[in-house]
Write a protein that holds these residues in place. Sequence first.
Motif, PDB file in Angstrom:
ATOM      1  N   GLU A  50      69.116 -89.207 -67.157  1.00  0.00           N
ATOM      2  CA  GLU A  50      69.038 -87.645 -66.556  1.00  0.00           C
ATOM      3  C   GLU A  50      69.338 -87.848 -65.033  1.00  0.00           C
ATOM      4  O   GLU A  50      69.792 -86.652 -64.498  1.00  0.00           O
ATOM      5  N   LYS A  51      68.718 -88.550 -64.137  1.00  0.00           N
ATOM      6  CA  LYS A  51      68.784 -88.578 -62.834  1.00  0.00           C
ATOM      7  C   LYS A  51      70.119 -88.581 -62.497  1.00  0.00           C
ATOM      8  O   LYS A  51      70.724 -87.898 -61.219  1.00  0.00           O
ATOM      9  N   ASP A  52      71.085 -89.289 -63.220  1.00  0.00           N
ATOM     10  CA  ASP A  52      72.451 -89.403 -62.969  1.00  0.00           C
ATOM     11  C   ASP A  52      73.079 -88.066 -62.872  1.00  0.00           C
ATOM     12  O   ASP A  52      73.715 -87.525 -62.202  1.00  0.00           O
ATOM     13  N   VAL A  53      72.770 -87.199 -64.052  1.00  0.00           N
ATOM     14  CA  VAL A  53      73.249 -86.023 -64.241  1.00  0.00           C
ATOM     15  C   VAL A  53      72.804 -84.986 -63.245  1.00  0.00           C
ATOM     16  O   VAL A  53      73.724 -84.306 -62.896  1.00  0.00           O
ATOM     17  N   LEU A  54      71.755 -84.957 -62.914  1.00  0.00           N
ATOM     18  CA  LEU A  54      71.059 -83.859 -62.035  1.00  0.00           C
ATOM     19  C   LEU A  54      71.715 -84.194 -60.672  1.00  0.00           C
ATOM     20  O   LEU A  54      71.992 -83.305 -60.017  1.00  0.00           O
ATOM     21  N   MET A  55      71.948 -85.474 -60.405  1.00  0.00           N
ATOM     22  CA  MET A  55      72.483 -85.706 -59.167  1.00  0.00           C
ATOM     23  C   MET A  55      73.821 -85.234 -59.078  1.00  0.00           C
ATOM     24  O   MET A  55      74.359 -84.441 -58.097  1.00  0.00           O
ATOM     25  N   ALA A  56      74.534 -85.339 -60.340  1.00  0.00           N
ATOM     26  CA  ALA A  56      76.179 -84.950 -60.035  1.00  0.00           C
ATOM     27  C   ALA A  56      76.138 -83.475 -60.048  1.00  0.00           C
ATOM     28  O   ALA A  56      77.017 -82.735 -59.383  1.00  0.00           O
ATOM     29  N   VAL A  57      75.112 -82.837 -60.656  1.00  0.00           N
ATOM     30  CA  VAL A  57      74.929 -81.466 -60.410  1.00  0.00           C
ATOM     31  C   VAL A  57      74.745 -80.860 -59.108  1.00  0.00           C
ATOM     32  O   VAL A  57      75.212 -79.864 -58.785  1.00  0.00           O
ATOM     33  N   ASP A  58      73.925 -81.467 -58.660  1.00  0.00           N
ATOM     34  CA  ASP A  58      73.425 -81.232 -57.223  1.00  0.00           C
ATOM     35  C   ASP A  58      74.791 -81.346 -56.400  1.00  0.00           C
ATOM     36  O   ASP A  58      74.942 -80.546 -55.394  1.00  0.00           O
ATOM     37  N   GLU A  59      75.426 -82.411 -56.562  1.00  0.00           N
ATOM     38  CA  GLU A  59      76.763 -82.596 -55.639  1.00  0.00           C
ATOM     39  C   GLU A  59      77.734 -81.378 -55.861  1.00  0.00           C
ATOM     40  O   GLU A  59      78.191 -81.119 -54.804  1.00  0.00           O
ATOM     41  N   LEU A  60      77.703 -81.010 -57.199  1.00  0.00           N
ATOM     42  CA  LEU A  60      78.650 -79.938 -57.344  1.00  0.00           C
ATOM     43  C   LEU A  60      78.149 -78.639 -56.610  1.00  0.00           C
ATOM     44  O   LEU A  60      78.925 -77.788 -56.115  1.00  0.00           O
ATOM     45  N   ARG A  61      77.037 -78.423 -56.816  1.00  0.00           N
ATOM     46  CA  ARG A  61      76.389 -77.378 -56.297  1.00  0.00           C
ATOM     47  C   ARG A  61      76.519 -76.905 -54.611  1.00  0.00           C
ATOM     48  O   ARG A  61      76.842 -76.170 -53.993  1.00  0.00           O
ATOM     49  N   GLU A  62      76.595 -78.322 -54.121  1.00  0.00           N
ATOM     50  CA  GLU A  62      76.757 -78.501 -52.593  1.00  0.00           C
ATOM     51  C   GLU A  62      77.924 -78.066 -52.194  1.00  0.00           C
ATOM     52  O   GLU A  62      78.221 -77.493 -51.209  1.00  0.00           O
ATOM     53  N   ARG A  63      78.928 -78.468 -53.184  1.00  0.00           N
ATOM     54  CA  ARG A  63      80.471 -78.292 -52.746  1.00  0.00           C
ATOM     55  C   ARG A  63      80.696 -76.798 -53.316  1.00  0.00           C
ATOM     56  O   ARG A  63      81.749 -76.143 -52.540  1.00  0.00           O
ATOM     57  N   GLN A  64      79.947 -76.221 -54.154  1.00  0.00           N
ATOM     58  CA  GLN A  64      80.216 -74.793 -54.546  1.00  0.00           C
ATOM     59  C   GLN A  64      78.948 -74.093 -54.927  1.00  0.00           C
ATOM     60  O   GLN A  64      78.416 -73.891 -55.859  1.00  0.00           O
ATOM     61  N   PRO A  65      78.352 -73.791 -53.586  1.00  0.00           N
ATOM     62  CA  PRO A  65      77.182 -73.167 -53.834  1.00  0.00           C
ATOM     63  C   PRO A  65      76.872 -71.702 -54.292  1.00  0.00           C
ATOM     64  O   PRO A  65      76.010 -71.209 -54.943  1.00  0.00           O
ATOM     65  N   ASN A  66      78.115 -71.034 -54.516  1.00  0.00           N
ATOM     66  CA  ASN A  66      78.244 -69.997 -55.336  1.00  0.00           C
ATOM     67  C   ASN A  66      78.457 -69.866 -56.549  1.00  0.00           C
ATOM     68  O   ASN A  66      78.427 -68.684 -57.357  1.00  0.00           O
ATOM     69  N   MET A  67      78.312 -71.031 -57.026  1.00  0.00           N
ATOM     70  CA  MET A  67      78.595 -71.326 -58.652  1.00  0.00           C
ATOM     71  C   MET A  67      77.434 -70.558 -59.583  1.00  0.00           C
ATOM     72  O   MET A  67      76.269 -70.452 -59.338  1.00  0.00           O
TER      73      MET A  67
END
Length: 226
Positions: free
Chosen positions: A170-187
């Motif tokens: 679960e930590k892996d998944v949430l980390m990946a989501v956070d990285e994605l949001r950093e790249r695309q904050p308007n998602m």
Amino acid sequence: MSSVDSFKLGVLMLNTHFPRLPGDIGNPDSLPCEVIIQRVDAARVDNIVSSSAPEDDLQQTLLQEADALQARGIDLLVTSCGFLSCMQENLASRYKVPVIASSLVLMPFLRTVYGPAEIGVLTFDSRKLTEQHFNGWFDERICIGGIERGQELHRVISQDETELDVVQAEKDVLMAVDELRERQPNMRVLVLECTNLSPYREAIKQHTGLTVYDLMTAIDWIKSAS
């Protein structure tokens, strides 16, 4: 189509042995209906998760196994890997029942409903998910992220290990989501390509506040309309 109470779901499943948690399409208890799993011996993570469609011989094998599912009277055919989106047209044109090869088939609907909004896609491996997997519905407002940099989930699935540290996964998944949001904050919305990510859908929603779509979303729509 049969009623919801007698709904029969057919799952064309890769030959894997890693744990499939509740919420994963490979776990028969994930849905309140009859689930028939057809394991395809020749289909593995290493020859399905690819930047290109499966080889022709493997596609023919998959189609033959899907034929066996249709013969058992299923009401809906799905697959256990979003990378099989490349086979959506072939599968849908072959059978009378509806087919959802991947959660990525939701993209036309999401683009229509959310307009020009930024849409995130969380995949098993962002290095291998390409425009081809979107069946003509990829655009520059789709941002792809993957779990390949995590410590647990990607390794367990890739190596088909039989044990999983759920907390670390679960930590892996949430980390990946956070990285994605950093790249695309308007998602505004997130699509889970990988069916093994569905068990973490609620954790993602609570962590981010995003609207999250996955294969289970699409199944629920078809099932509730039947």
